[in-house]
Design a protein around this motif. Sequence first.
Motif, short mmCIF file in Angstrom:
data_model
loop_
_atom_site.label_atom_id
_atom_site.label_comp_id
_atom_site.label_asym_id
_atom_site.label_seq_id
_atom_site.Cartn_x
_atom_site.Cartn_y
_atom_site.Cartn_z
N GLY A 1 0.79 -1.23 0.00
CA GLY A 1 0.00 0.00 0.00
C GLY A 1 0.82 1.28 0.00
O GLY A 1 0.31 2.34 0.31
N TYR A 2 2.09 1.18 -0.40
CA TYR A 2 2.97 2.35 -0.37
C TYR A 2 2.72 3.25 -1.57
O TYR A 2 2.59 2.81 -2.70
N SER A 3 2.64 4.55 -1.30
CA SER A 3 2.49 5.57 -2.34
C SER A 3 3.47 6.69 -2.03
O SER A 3 3.42 7.29 -0.95
N VAL A 4 4.36 6.97 -2.97
CA VAL A 4 5.43 7.95 -2.78
C VAL A 4 4.90 9.37 -2.75
O VAL A 4 4.04 9.74 -3.55
N VAL A 5 5.47 10.18 -1.85
CA VAL A 5 5.26 11.62 -1.84
C VAL A 5 6.64 12.26 -1.71
O VAL A 5 7.43 11.87 -0.86
N VAL A 6 6.92 13.23 -2.59
CA VAL A 6 8.19 13.97 -2.53
C VAL A 6 7.83 15.45 -2.49
O VAL A 6 7.07 15.94 -3.33
N GLN A 7 8.42 16.14 -1.53
CA GLN A 7 8.16 17.57 -1.38
C GLN A 7 9.49 18.32 -1.33
O GLN A 7 10.40 17.93 -0.61
N LEU A 8 9.60 19.37 -2.14
CA LEU A 8 10.80 20.19 -2.17
C LEU A 8 10.45 21.60 -1.74
O LEU A 8 9.51 22.19 -2.28
N ASP A 9 11.19 22.11 -0.77
CA ASP A 9 11.00 23.47 -0.28
C ASP A 9 12.24 24.29 -0.62
O ASP A 9 13.36 23.90 -0.27
N ARG A 10 12.03 25.42 -1.30
CA ARG A 10 13.13 26.29 -1.70
C ARG A 10 13.78 26.90 -0.46
O ARG A 10 13.10 27.41 0.41
N ARG A 11 15.10 26.78 -0.39
CA ARG A 11 15.90 27.41 0.66
C ARG A 11 16.98 28.22 -0.03
O ARG A 11 17.25 28.04 -1.22
N ALA A 12 17.64 29.10 0.70
CA ALA A 12 18.68 29.95 0.12
C ALA A 12 19.81 29.12 -0.48
O ALA A 12 20.40 29.50 -1.48
N ASP A 13 20.08 27.95 0.10
CA ASP A 13 21.19 27.12 -0.37
C ASP A 13 20.74 25.92 -1.19
O ASP A 13 21.49 24.97 -1.38
N GLY A 14 19.51 25.93 -1.69
CA GLY A 14 19.04 24.84 -2.55
C GLY A 14 17.64 24.38 -2.19
O GLY A 14 16.75 25.19 -1.95
N TRP A 15 17.46 23.07 -2.13
CA TRP A 15 16.16 22.48 -1.85
C TRP A 15 16.22 21.63 -0.58
O TRP A 15 17.09 20.79 -0.45
N GLN A 16 15.26 21.86 0.30
CA GLN A 16 15.07 20.92 1.40
C GLN A 16 14.09 19.88 0.90
O GLN A 16 12.97 20.22 0.49
N VAL A 17 14.50 18.63 0.89
CA VAL A 17 13.69 17.55 0.35
C VAL A 17 13.09 16.75 1.50
O VAL A 17 13.81 16.31 2.41
N THR A 18 11.78 16.54 1.43
CA THR A 18 11.08 15.65 2.34
C THR A 18 10.48 14.56 1.46
O THR A 18 9.74 14.86 0.53
N ALA A 19 10.83 13.32 1.74
CA ALA A 19 10.34 12.21 0.92
C ALA A 19 9.88 11.08 1.82
O ALA A 19 10.42 10.86 2.90
N GLY A 20 8.90 10.37 1.36
CA GLY A 20 8.33 9.26 2.12
C GLY A 20 7.00 8.95 1.49
O GLY A 20 6.93 8.69 0.30
N GLY A 21 5.96 9.07 2.29
CA GLY A 21 4.65 8.92 1.71
C GLY A 21 3.66 8.18 2.56
O GLY A 21 3.79 8.07 3.78
N HIS A 22 2.68 7.65 1.88
CA HIS A 22 1.55 6.97 2.48
C HIS A 22 1.80 5.46 2.45
O HIS A 22 2.30 4.93 1.47
N ALA A 23 1.44 4.79 3.53
CA ALA A 23 1.51 3.33 3.58
C ALA A 23 0.22 2.80 4.18
O ALA A 23 -0.37 3.43 5.07
N ALA A 24 -0.23 1.65 3.69
CA ALA A 24 -1.50 1.08 4.14
C ALA A 24 -1.40 0.55 5.57
O ALA A 24 -2.42 0.44 6.26
N ARG A 25 -0.19 0.23 6.02
CA ARG A 25 0.02 -0.32 7.36
C ARG A 25 1.07 0.49 8.08
O ARG A 25 1.72 1.35 7.49
N ALA A 26 1.26 0.17 9.36
CA ALA A 26 2.31 0.83 10.13
C ALA A 26 3.65 0.63 9.43
O ALA A 26 3.93 -0.44 8.89
N VAL A 27 4.45 1.68 9.44
CA VAL A 27 5.74 1.64 8.75
C VAL A 27 6.82 1.19 9.74
O VAL A 27 6.99 1.77 10.80
#
Length: 113
Positions: free
Chosen positions: A58-84
């Motif tokens: 049940g895993y579904s990827v989510v990737v989020q990039l937030d602009r920072r002065a020195d590049g991108w802060q990346v948050t990655a992970g996502g949704h899972a059907a069960r406890a991770v």
Amino acid sequence: MARTCWHILHEGGRVTLCRHLPPRFDFAVRTMLPGGRAVRLAHQIRQDLWRALQNVRGYSVVVQLDRRADGWQVTAGGHAARAVLAAVVAQAQAVLNDPRNHARWVRSAGGVT
């Protein structure tokens, strides 16, 4: 073969790539990248994360990039059907913080390595 629909959300200095709306993080890992085109980076990260975690039910990827002065802060992970499990988070962390992946992602996204 059916084409998969990916949602790309632009909110100020944030870009989110997800398959399902609304995007949901049941688990997340973070890193910093020095630059590159956000959507291209997000797709590169998504592909590698999916390859590593495709056996998580049940895993579904989510990737989020937030602009920072020195590049991108990346948050990655996502949704899972069960406890991770901690092992899954550790695997995601390994993918996201691998220096070879960083170099390949940034190079592919037109940034500086």
